[in-house]
Design a protein around this motif. Structure first.
Motif, short mmCIF file in Angstrom:
data_model
loop_
_atom_site.label_atom_id
_atom_site.label_comp_id
_atom_site.label_asym_id
_atom_site.label_seq_id
_atom_site.Cartn_x
_atom_site.Cartn_y
_atom_site.Cartn_z
N SER A 1 0.84 -1.21 0.00
CA SER A 1 0.00 0.00 0.00
C SER A 1 0.87 1.26 0.00
CB SER A 1 -0.97 -0.02 1.17
OG SER A 1 -0.26 -0.01 2.38
N LYS A 2 1.98 1.27 0.76
CA LYS A 2 2.88 2.43 0.75
C LYS A 2 3.50 2.61 -0.63
CE LYS A 2 4.19 2.43 5.59
NZ LYS A 2 5.29 2.24 6.54
N LEU A 3 3.87 1.53 -1.26
CA LEU A 3 4.46 1.58 -2.58
C LEU A 3 3.45 2.12 -3.60
CD1 LEU A 3 7.01 0.88 -4.23
CD2 LEU A 3 5.99 -1.35 -4.64
N ARG A 4 2.22 1.73 -3.48
CA ARG A 4 1.17 2.24 -4.37
C ARG A 4 0.94 3.72 -4.17
NH1 ARG A 4 -4.23 -0.74 -4.12
NH2 ARG A 4 -4.79 1.02 -5.43
N ARG A 5 0.96 4.14 -2.91
CA ARG A 5 0.72 5.57 -2.64
C ARG A 5 1.87 6.42 -3.21
NH1 ARG A 5 -0.04 5.09 3.29
NH2 ARG A 5 -1.44 3.32 3.22
N THR A 6 3.08 5.92 -3.11
CA THR A 6 4.21 6.71 -3.64
C THR A 6 4.26 6.71 -5.17
OG1 THR A 6 5.69 4.82 -3.46
CG2 THR A 6 5.63 6.36 -1.61
N ILE A 7 3.90 5.62 -5.77
CA ILE A 7 3.94 5.55 -7.24
C ILE A 7 2.78 6.34 -7.84
CG2 ILE A 7 3.71 4.02 -9.24
CD1 ILE A 7 5.25 1.93 -7.66
N LYS B 1 0.92 8.75 -6.63
CA LYS B 1 0.64 9.95 -5.85
C LYS B 1 0.02 11.03 -6.75
CE LYS B 1 3.55 11.54 -2.55
NZ LYS B 1 4.82 12.17 -2.13
N LYS B 2 -0.99 11.68 -6.24
CA LYS B 2 -1.62 12.78 -6.99
C LYS B 2 -0.73 13.99 -6.91
CE LYS B 2 -6.34 11.30 -6.46
NZ LYS B 2 -7.66 11.64 -5.98
N ARG B 3 -0.57 14.71 -7.99
CA ARG B 3 0.31 15.86 -8.00
C ARG B 3 -0.44 17.12 -8.20
NH1 ARG B 3 5.37 13.13 -11.02
NH2 ARG B 3 5.41 11.49 -9.55
#
Length: 165
Positions: free
Chosen positions: A155-161, A163-165
């Motif tokens: 889940s952390k990896l998904r959030r970092t990849i 990520k909304k900009r």
């Protein structure tokens, strides 16, 4: 050609007519035993045509061997006589011999093949069950690790990849 040779060639052609009748009858019987949806049964006329062509070629080969390739009107008549003899007299005998052949030879061979396939599949299933029994504790450990750590990392990896900009 002497009289003896002619009689022998007529007898050979009559016997070949008997065998042709038996082959065609056997082919028709085998095709009729197949399931109605079978591809071979749907192609029955084509298969029978191929059998007839092969039998015709075999007849000419027999003529070549017996008479050196000479063809006379007596030869097809003798063959037709053999086919008629098969249909009228020898058909029950050939069918009985065919059933005995199937019961005594074909069915045991099929049973042996099915038994060998059953043994092979049973051994493969046994090996797979042993492997699964050996791997069950490791699978449970994997599930525990997955719940505690891998899902969080994923889940952390998904959030970092993503990520909304």
């Amino acid at each position: 050609m002497t009289i003896n040779e002619q009689v022998v060639s007529i007898l050979i052609m009559t016997v070949s007519g008997l065998l042709i009748g038996a082959t065609v009858d056997g082919t028709r019987y085998l095709l009729s035993t197949l399931s109605p949806g079978s591809f071979l049964r749907k192609m029955g006329y084509g298969i029978e045509l191929v059998v007839w062509v092969l039998l015709g070629a075999l007849t000419f080969y027999i003529l070549f061997l017996v008479k050196g390739g000479e063809w006379r009107l007596v030869d097809p008549l003798a063959q037709i006589l053999g086919i008629f003899l098969y249909e009228s007299i020898f058909q029950p005998v050939f069918r009985f011999v065919g059933r005995v052949f199937i019961i005594l030879i074909i069915r045991p061979i099929v049973a042996i093949i099915k038994f060998i396939i059953f043994l092979i599949t049973s051994v493969i299933r046994l090996i797979l069950r042993i492997i699964t029994i050996i791997l069950i504790p490791f699978y449970k450990i994997y599930i525990i690790i997955k719940k505690k750590y891998l899902i969080k990392i994923y889940s952390k990896l998904r959030r970092t990849i993503f990520k909304k900009r």
